[in-house]
Design a protein around this motif. Structure first.
Motif, PDB file in Angstrom:
ATOM      1  N   UNK A 144      50.479   0.120  21.461  1.00 39.25           N
ATOM      2  CA  UNK A 144      50.543   0.644  20.089  1.00 39.25           C
ATOM      3  C   UNK A 144      49.521   1.760  19.916  1.00 39.25           C
ATOM      4  N   UNK A 145      48.279   1.497  20.319  1.00 39.35           N
ATOM      5  CA  UNK A 145      47.205   2.473  20.143  1.00 39.35           C
ATOM      6  C   UNK A 145      47.383   3.683  21.057  1.00 39.35           C
ATOM      7  N   UNK A 146      47.853   3.447  22.267  1.00 43.48           N
ATOM      8  CA  UNK A 146      48.046   4.559  23.208  1.00 43.48           C
ATOM      9  C   UNK A 146      49.095   5.548  22.710  1.00 43.48           C
ATOM     10  N   UNK A 147      50.029   5.072  21.885  1.00 48.48           N
ATOM     11  CA  UNK A 147      51.082   5.946  21.376  1.00 48.48           C
ATOM     12  C   UNK A 147      50.590   6.896  20.290  1.00 48.48           C
ATOM     13  N   UNK A 148      49.419   6.640  19.726  1.00 52.60           N
ATOM     14  CA  UNK A 148      48.900   7.472  18.645  1.00 52.60           C
ATOM     15  C   UNK A 148      48.281   8.757  19.184  1.00 52.60           C
ATOM     16  N   UNK A 149      48.303   9.824  18.388  1.00 50.58           N
ATOM     17  CA  UNK A 149      47.669  11.072  18.827  1.00 50.58           C
ATOM     18  C   UNK A 149      46.150  10.977  18.774  1.00 50.58           C
ATOM     19  N   UNK A 150      45.480  11.810  19.528  1.00 49.28           N
ATOM     20  CA  UNK A 150      44.016  11.851  19.517  1.00 49.28           C
ATOM     21  C   UNK A 150      43.509  12.050  18.090  1.00 49.28           C
ATOM     22  N   UNK A 151      42.448  11.323  17.756  1.00 46.15           N
ATOM     23  CA  UNK A 151      41.820  11.485  16.457  1.00 46.15           C
ATOM     24  C   UNK A 151      42.444  10.686  15.339  1.00 46.15           C
ATOM     25  N   UNK A 152      43.526   9.960  15.603  1.00 46.79           N
ATOM     26  CA  UNK A 152      44.185   9.193  14.555  1.00 46.79           C
ATOM     27  C   UNK A 152      43.255   8.098  14.020  1.00 46.79           C
ATOM     28  N   UNK A 153      43.475   7.740  12.765  1.00 53.30           N
ATOM     29  CA  UNK A 153      42.722   6.670  12.109  1.00 53.30           C
ATOM     30  C   UNK A 153      43.623   5.462  11.935  1.00 53.30           C
ATOM     31  N   UNK A 187      41.495  -6.982  19.629  1.00 54.72           N
ATOM     32  CA  UNK A 187      40.141  -6.449  19.489  1.00 54.72           C
ATOM     33  C   UNK A 187      39.695  -5.688  20.729  1.00 54.72           C
ATOM     34  N   UNK A 188      40.045  -6.179  21.904  1.00 61.56           N
ATOM     35  CA  UNK A 188      39.634  -5.481  23.121  1.00 61.56           C
ATOM     36  C   UNK A 188      40.309  -4.116  23.224  1.00 61.56           C
ATOM     37  N   UNK A 189      41.560  -4.016  22.794  1.00 60.95           N
ATOM     38  CA  UNK A 189      42.247  -2.724  22.804  1.00 60.95           C
ATOM     39  C   UNK A 189      41.594  -1.763  21.812  1.00 60.95           C
ATOM     40  N   UNK A 190      41.197  -2.272  20.647  1.00 67.24           N
ATOM     41  CA  UNK A 190      40.492  -1.444  19.671  1.00 67.24           C
ATOM     42  C   UNK A 190      39.174  -0.964  20.248  1.00 67.24           C
ATOM     43  N   UNK A 191      38.433  -1.876  20.867  1.00 66.37           N
ATOM     44  CA  UNK A 191      37.144  -1.500  21.448  1.00 66.37           C
ATOM     45  C   UNK A 191      37.301  -0.413  22.516  1.00 66.37           C
ATOM     46  N   UNK A 192      38.311  -0.545  23.332  1.00 70.92           N
ATOM     47  CA  UNK A 192      38.511   0.437  24.402  1.00 70.92           C
ATOM     48  C   UNK A 192      38.765   1.821  23.829  1.00 70.92           C
ATOM     49  N   UNK A 193      39.630   1.915  22.822  1.00 74.85           N
ATOM     50  CA  UNK A 193      39.932   3.220  22.228  1.00 74.85           C
ATOM     51  C   UNK A 193      38.748   3.751  21.424  1.00 74.85           C
ATOM     52  N   UNK A 194      38.043   2.868  20.743  1.00 74.39           N
ATOM     53  CA  UNK A 194      36.896   3.319  19.950  1.00 74.39           C
ATOM     54  C   UNK A 194      35.755   3.790  20.846  1.00 74.39           C
ATOM     55  N   UNK A 195      35.499   3.063  21.909  1.00 72.59           N
ATOM     56  CA  UNK A 195      34.425   3.461  22.824  1.00 72.59           C
ATOM     57  C   UNK A 195      34.713   4.800  23.488  1.00 72.59           C
ATOM     58  N   UNK A 196      35.976   5.067  23.742  1.00 73.83           N
ATOM     59  CA  UNK A 196      36.328   6.355  24.356  1.00 73.83           C
ATOM     60  C   UNK A 196      36.189   7.502  23.367  1.00 73.83           C
ATOM     61  N   UNK A 197      36.161   7.165  22.077  1.00 80.14           N
ATOM     62  CA  UNK A 197      36.081   8.195  21.047  1.00 80.14           C
ATOM     63  C   UNK A 197      37.419   8.813  20.698  1.00 80.14           C
ATOM     64  N   UNK A 198      38.511   8.324  21.282  1.00 83.90           N
ATOM     65  CA  UNK A 198      39.803   8.966  21.064  1.00 83.90           C
ATOM     66  C   UNK A 198      40.378   8.649  19.690  1.00 83.90           C
ATOM     67  N   UNK A 199      40.182   7.419  19.223  1.00 83.28           N
ATOM     68  CA  UNK A 199      40.720   6.998  17.934  1.00 83.28           C
ATOM     69  C   UNK A 199      39.592   6.543  17.017  1.00 83.28           C
ATOM     70  N   UNK A 200      39.900   6.496  15.726  1.00 83.79           N
ATOM     71  CA  UNK A 200      38.967   6.003  14.715  1.00 83.79           C
ATOM     72  C   UNK A 200      39.565   4.763  14.045  1.00 83.79           C
TER      73      UNK A 200
END
Length: 307
Positions: free
Chosen positions: A209-218, A230-243
């Motif tokens: 779900x998160x990988x399908x979103x564009x960079x910078x999406x909230x 939660x782990x998927x959220x953490x991975x995307x948040x730590x990378x800085x790609x999503x908010x």
């Protein structure tokens, strides 16, 4: 003389907000943590927090209606003893939850957490942040809360796409089905998740779900913590790609020192969507409606479960 219609509420705050009951109605205070005040209670209102943990007390009493103070009831079927009718609190929390959702979106888009951190350090830190205007907003979950969020987004000049369990049309146009998410997510700049928790929605917001979103999406979650991984959220948040802006988490409460708290692109509020001064007056209004319906011999509103 007929016995009075007996209503129990969990504390003095709701009792006082209810005011003087109609003739033939008696209101007692019972928090479901002690023996019941009578063998039969016409309406029982459990506590707002931790209600499911106390519903076992209803095994010792007959009721005509168990009136929840929450909209969600995913934890109730396993906890409610047989023989009860259960109603949720639709109409009580939608407005406050929509308010908080807009606050989380606006704070995240306009960089309010950054400004607060800078002010706490005594720094003037001007910056240009994302607008809400002209953004593509995807609302995933289109019940009462979703509709309230949409109504409050309208003045902000956004493009709203709506998603529900099944596709349909209404006076505003198309409501997409959840099966269409893979095609909708790549276009979404802001995703607001407000689905009820069920087997079908548990883990809905996962790595794919998160990988399908564009960079910078909230991504804003005002549903239930278990709707998201939660782990998927953490991975995307730590990378800085999503908010992310999260009013609900898994686990909940989020433990002290959890890594989500430390990430500058994650805004966490402690499950307070409905926790505003609007709650008690609206809850009292709903309870008065249920009492009036019972006195008239009408069916109660908002029935979602019969055990």
């Amino acid at each position: 003389m007929d016995a009075p219609l007996l209503v129990s509420v969990p504390g003095a705050t709701l009792r006082n907000a209810l005011g003087d009951p109609p003739e033939g109605v008696e209101v007692v205070v019972w928090n479901l943590d002690s023996p019941p005040p009578a063998a039969h209670l016409d309406i029982v209102v459990p506590p707002y927090m931790g209600a499911a943990e106390r519903l076992g007390a209803l095994a010792e009493v007959s009721t005509r209606l168990v009136q929840s103070q929450s909209i969600g009831y995913d934890d109730i079927p396993a906890a409610l003893p047989p023989g009860h009718v259960f109603a949720n609190a639709a109409s009580v929390h939608e407005t406050s939850t929509a308010e908080l959702t807009l606050a989380l979106v606006l704070a995240s888009q306009r960089g309010i957490p950054d400004f607060v951190r800078a002010a706490g350090e005594g720094r003037w830190a001007p910056a240009r942040h994302e607008s809400l205007a002209d953004r593509r907003v995807l609302i995933v979950g289109y019940g009462g809360v979703g509709r309230a969020i949409e109504a409050r987004l309208e003045p902000f000049e956004v493009e709203v796409t709506r998603v529900a369990g099944h596709a349909r049309d209404d006076e505003r146009g198309r409501i997409h089905g959840v099966d269409e998410l893979p095609a909708l997510l790549p276009e979404a700049e802001i995703v607001i998740v407000g689905v009820p928790l069920s087997d079908a929605t548990t883990g809905l917001v996962d790595a794919d779900f998160l990988a399908a979103l564009p960079d910078g999406a909230l991504v804003v979650n005002i549903a239930r913590g278990k709707v998201a991984d939660t782990e998927a959220i953490l991975a995307e948040a730590r990378s800085g790609r999503l908010r992310f802006a999260l009013d609900v988490t898994d686990p909940e409460p989020l433990p002290d020192g959890h890594p989500l708290f430390a990430l500058p692109n994650v805004l966490v509020s402690p499950h307070v969507g409905g926790a505003s001064t609007a709650m008690i007056p609206r809850m009292a209004r709903l309870l008065r409606e249920q009492i009036d319906r019972m006195l008239r011999g009408d069916e109660p509103a908002n029935v979602v479960l019969r055990s």
